[in-house]
Design a protein around this motif. Structure first.
Motif, PDB file in Angstrom:
ATOM      1  N   SER A 108       1.158  -1.028   0.248  1.00 27.13           N
ATOM      2  CA  SER A 108      -0.179  -0.120   0.242  1.00 27.13           C
ATOM      3  C   SER A 108       0.518   1.178   0.102  1.00 27.13           C
ATOM      4  CB  SER A 108      -1.056  -0.326   1.683  1.00 27.13           C
ATOM      5  OG  SER A 108      -1.793  -1.592   1.108  1.00 27.13           O
ATOM      6  N   HIS A 109       1.585   1.355   0.414  1.00 27.11           N
ATOM      7  CA  HIS A 109       3.063   2.185   1.476  1.00 27.11           C
ATOM      8  C   HIS A 109       3.547   3.096  -0.791  1.00 27.11           C
ATOM      9  CE1 HIS A 109       6.114   4.822   2.174  1.00 27.11           C
ATOM     10  NE2 HIS A 109       7.030   4.340   1.446  1.00 27.11           N
ATOM     11  N   GLU A 144       2.548   1.671  -3.694  1.00 30.13           N
ATOM     12  CA  GLU A 144       0.876   2.633  -4.409  1.00 30.13           C
ATOM     13  C   GLU A 144       0.935   3.669  -4.032  1.00 30.13           C
ATOM     14  OE1 GLU A 144      -2.105  -0.275  -3.506  1.00 30.13           O
ATOM     15  OE2 GLU A 144      -1.400  -1.653  -4.843  1.00 30.13           O
ATOM     16  N   VAL A 145       1.402   4.354  -2.821  1.00 24.00           N
ATOM     17  CA  VAL A 145       0.743   5.294  -3.126  1.00 24.00           C
ATOM     18  C   VAL A 145       2.111   6.765  -3.060  1.00 24.00           C
ATOM     19  CG1 VAL A 145       0.005   7.300  -1.087  1.00 24.00           C
ATOM     20  CG2 VAL A 145      -1.399   4.960  -1.240  1.00 24.00           C
ATOM     21  N   TYR A 146       3.041   6.413  -2.223  1.00 26.66           N
ATOM     22  CA  TYR A 146       4.416   7.138  -2.512  1.00 26.66           C
ATOM     23  C   TYR A 146       5.959   6.256  -3.390  1.00 26.66           C
ATOM     24  CZ  TYR A 146       2.279   8.231   1.421  1.00 26.66           C
ATOM     25  OH  TYR A 146       1.294   9.234   3.029  1.00 26.66           O
ATOM     26  N   GLY A 147       5.633   4.968  -4.231  1.00 24.71           N
ATOM     27  CA  GLY A 147       5.677   4.259  -4.916  1.00 24.71           C
ATOM     28  C   GLY A 147       7.900   4.427  -3.684  1.00 24.71           C
ATOM     29  N   ASP A 148       8.809   4.508  -4.604  1.00 19.42           N
ATOM     30  CA  ASP A 148      10.010   3.489  -3.571  1.00 19.42           C
ATOM     31  C   ASP A 148      11.180   4.847  -3.355  1.00 19.42           C
ATOM     32  OD1 ASP A 148      11.408   4.317  -5.715  1.00 19.42           O
ATOM     33  OD2 ASP A 148      11.429   2.220  -6.521  1.00 19.42           O
ATOM     34  N   GLU A 149      10.365   6.097  -2.983  1.00 19.63           N
ATOM     35  CA  GLU A 149      11.744   7.104  -2.981  1.00 19.63           C
ATOM     36  C   GLU A 149      11.433   7.413  -1.432  1.00 19.63           C
ATOM     37  OE1 GLU A 149      13.616   8.204  -5.010  1.00 19.63           O
ATOM     38  OE2 GLU A 149      13.000   6.830  -6.318  1.00 19.63           O
ATOM     39  N   GLN A 150      10.276   6.910  -0.674  1.00 14.26           N
ATOM     40  CA  GLN A 150      10.162   7.561   0.244  1.00 14.26           C
ATOM     41  C   GLN A 150      10.033   5.942   1.549  1.00 14.26           C
ATOM     42  OE1 GLN A 150       7.094   9.911   1.828  1.00 14.26           O
ATOM     43  NE2 GLN A 150       6.285   8.878   3.991  1.00 14.26           N
ATOM     44  N   TRP A 161       9.626   3.209   3.939  1.00 17.04           N
ATOM     45  CA  TRP A 161       8.151   2.623   4.262  1.00 17.04           C
ATOM     46  C   TRP A 161       8.714   2.295   5.788  1.00 17.04           C
ATOM     47  CZ3 TRP A 161       7.832  -2.142   5.321  1.00 17.04           C
ATOM     48  CH2 TRP A 161       6.240  -3.028   6.200  1.00 17.04           C
TER      49      TRP A 161
END
Length: 687
Positions: A495-496, A498-504, A506
């Protein structure tokens, strides 16, 4: 005020300057020691009053009483003054070296035995096994394993470099004996400062100019020492006890984390040492995790170094509030007792160096004295007052209460109850001998013996089977909890993404896993205790019916009591560190090295399963094995005692009719008087 301090000849360590101070606060433990001595005297008398079979049971009870050694595990932050506090608790000035950085490299157990004088010491040092050393040197300990799974090669290489350096230093100090020492023990009939520094003091950097690691004995074996046991007779304790100093959260590579967790598991009483200047913050998660599995009554928090506060009278309130909030927010033991003090002040008393106190430390003492007493004019000797302000009496008072009520009194009651059954059976055996012809049993003595063996086997087998069923149910629930946690964490990860991509990066808190596992463990423990109570009662009932069937009214006076149900040990393994506990460079590195949603999910599952494998094994196998051993041993001990009673009664039945040849009236009266006196003593501990 400076007082000359004697050097103890047994250890070459400075002894206490004042012998009265260290026992302040241990009055309750001293009273318990008198009770234990009285019970020991009753058991000594009972040995001479029992038949041959029951005598073995009484001697076993004497062994249990002699082996009772309450232990206290001491945990602490880096630089909290843990070791200085332990020195003060023992009343030995400079017992353990606290001026070496770092010094606590192993779990060190101090076994203190009451004595009029200090002395008669001994020591045993256990070395790491080859597997433990290989885990440390090849994988970098727990930290290295975490870094390796996270793909943090840079961090892992740094760890490997540090360990390689440590390994080479160890080899240079130990030479060709290095491999031969793995898994071995060294025992000594003494210990002194040099011996301690050789085995358990890592010391400062060994690469300083002019340092010769081959000839310098300090820290010679420290790198490979796993644990240390120190034994000493000590005039400051009224009853034997064990104090365990731990590396705990100080252990750089977490190699000894499980050893520390085992020490907590074995103690039932834990002192957490915090620094007043640092107190307990949310960053101390390793420490919070270790104590969050314990009940509030099992934890005493000692906030040390209040001598370094500028205004302790007011700051202590703020510090306590902060600690309470941190414990509450992190599911810690919120009602744990908090005591404030200063090992520095206590050390000055023990050293006899009150006049050498710095101005800042002295001002803090005056500030607190005025807040407590309303004046700085005291009407007691300075050393006594400083000792009281150091918090040591309050700490020892809290420890004494915990030891006596949680451990000591239950131990005495259990032993006295068993002894009571044996003592009353001796009266019954005498009645069988005197009046055996007045009762006719429908079974022979051989049949009684055979029937008891059947009762013992049936109850033990049924108990083991029912516990096995409870453990199987617990294992299944724990596995479901684990699987659910992994699924939910993975879903949160996706879910993370899908919302933020892999730049932020988790983050996911593993506290939920620990809470659910603790709940499953608690439910299992409640079921085991409930089942044990029923099984113990059934064993007592079966035994009582058999005794009456065999010997009739003569055995009505035997006071059989249901064995005490053991406590379920706290699930301290839940405090073990796992990858998700870190929100630092390793986790970020793992995150940045992974690309693609499916890769994230797959690698995360592998990471968590690898991380929690040992965690789950400890919870499911090690903890339950300990529980089963404790509970079965309790029932087995009871049945063994009843077997001795039964055989004595059978022996009495065989001798009935020849009583006049056994005792003259005077001897019989003397024996009866001694038995009555013993029973009066035992009843004080049972009722």
């Amino acid at each position: 005020m400076n007082i000359e301090v004697e050097i103890d000849p047994a250890t070459n360590i400075r002894a206490s300057a004042r012998r009265t101070n260290p026992r302040t606060g241990m009055e309750e433990l001293a009273a318990f020691a008198q009770k234990a001595a009285e019970l020991e005297g009753a058991l000594d008398r009972l040995v001479g009053l029992t038949g041959e079979e029951s005598r073995r049971s009484v001697l076993r009870l004497k062994g249990q009483l002699a082996a009772f050694e309450p232990s206290v595990t001491v945990l602490g932050q880096v630089k909290s003054g843990k070791t200085s506090l332990i020195n003060a608790m023992t009343g030995w000035a400079d017992l353990l070296p606290s001026d070496v950085n770092p010094w606590t490299s192993v779990v060190t157990s101090l076994h203190l035995t009451p004595a009029a004088e200090n002395g008669e010491t001994g020591a045993r040092f256990q070395f790491m096994t080859e597997d433990e050393w290989d885990r440390l040197t090849t994988k970098g300990g727990r930290i290295g394993e975490l870094a390796g799974r996270a793909g943090a090669e840079g961090e892992l290489n740094k760890i490997r470099e540090q360990i390689h350096s440590m390994r080479e230093k160890s080899r240079s100090r130990l030479g060709r004996n290095f491999e031969m020492l793995m898994g071995q023990e060294h025992e000594y009939g003494y210990f002194d400062k040099n011996l301690l520094e050789r085995y358990i003091c890592l010391g400062d950097d060994f690469d300083v100019p002019g340092h010769d690691p081959v000839n310098d004995e300090q820290g010679r074996f420290a790198d490979i020492t796993r644990s240390a046991e120190l034994y000493l007779n000590c005039h400051t304790v009224p009853f034997r006890m064990c104090l365990r100093d731990t590396p705990g959260v100080n252990d750089t590579f977490m190699m000894r984390e499980m050893v520390t967790i085992q020490a907590i598991r074995d103690s039932r009483v834990c002192v957490v040492v915090l620094s007043a200047g640092q107190a307990l913050t949310s960053v101390d998660m390793a420490l919070v995790r270790m104590i969050s599995t314990l009940k509030s009554r099992e934890v005493i928090i000692f906030v040390n170094r209040i001598d370094e506060l500028s205004d302790p009278a007011n700051q202590l309130i703020e510090i306590e509030d902060s600690i309470r909030r941190t414990l509450k927010n992190n599911d810690g033991p919120q009602d744990a007792q908090i005591i404030f003090g200063s090992a520095y002040w206590a050390g000055k008393v023990l050293h006899g160096e009150l006049g050498d106190m710095s101005d800042a430390n002295a001002n803090a003492l005056l500030n607190l004295t005025k807040a407590v007493l309303g004046t700085t004019n005291i009407d007691q000797p300075p050393a006594d007052h400083v000792w009281e302000m150091s918090g040591l009496p309050a700490l020892m008072r809290a420890l004494s209460s915990q030891i006596v009520h949680s451990l000591g009194e239950p131990c005495l009651t259990k032993i006295a109850s068993s002894a009571m059954a044996i003592a009353t059976s001796q009266k019954a055996a005498q009645t069988v001998m005197v009046a055996g012809d007045d009762f006719t049993s429908d079974v022979t003595m051989d049949q009684i013996r055979t029937e008891f063996e059947r009762i013992a086997e049936t109850n033990l087998t049924a108990f083991k089977a029912s516990m096995s069923d409870i453990f199987t149910e617990y294992h299944q629930r724990a596995d479901r909890v684990h699987e659910t946690f992994v699924e939910r964490a993975t879903h949160s990860l996706v879910s993370h993404l899908e919302v933020y991509g892999d730049e932020q990066v988790w983050e996911y808190d593993p506290a939920g896993l620990r809470v659910l596992l603790r709940s499953a463990y608690s439910t299992m423990g409640s079921k085991v205790r409930k089942d044990a109570e029923a099984r113990y009662e059934a064993a007592v009932s079966d035994t009582a019916h058999l005794l009456y069937r065999g010997f009739g009214p003569a055995v009505e006076g035997i006071q059989l009591s249901v064995p005490g149900v053991p406590q379920i040990p706290s699930p301290v393994t839940l405090g073990q560190t796992i990858a998700l506990d870190f929100n630092d460079s390793w986790w970020a590195m793992w995150w940045r090295r992974t690309r693609g949603y499916q890769a994230f999910a797959k690698q995360f599952r592998e990471l968590i399963r690898s991380e929690t494998e040992d965690f789950m094994t400890q919870m499911k196998e090690v903890q339950t094995t300990t529980i089963q051993d404790d509970f079965v041993q309790e029932l087995s001990g009871f049945l063994e005692e009843q077997k001795g009673i039964l055989l004595d009664l059978i022996s009495g039945a065989h001798r009935s009719g020849a009583v006049e040849d056994m005792f003259c009236d005077k001897e019989e009266q003397t024996r009866n008087d001694a038995l009555q006196e013993t029973l009066r003593t035992l009843r004080r501990y049972v009722t």
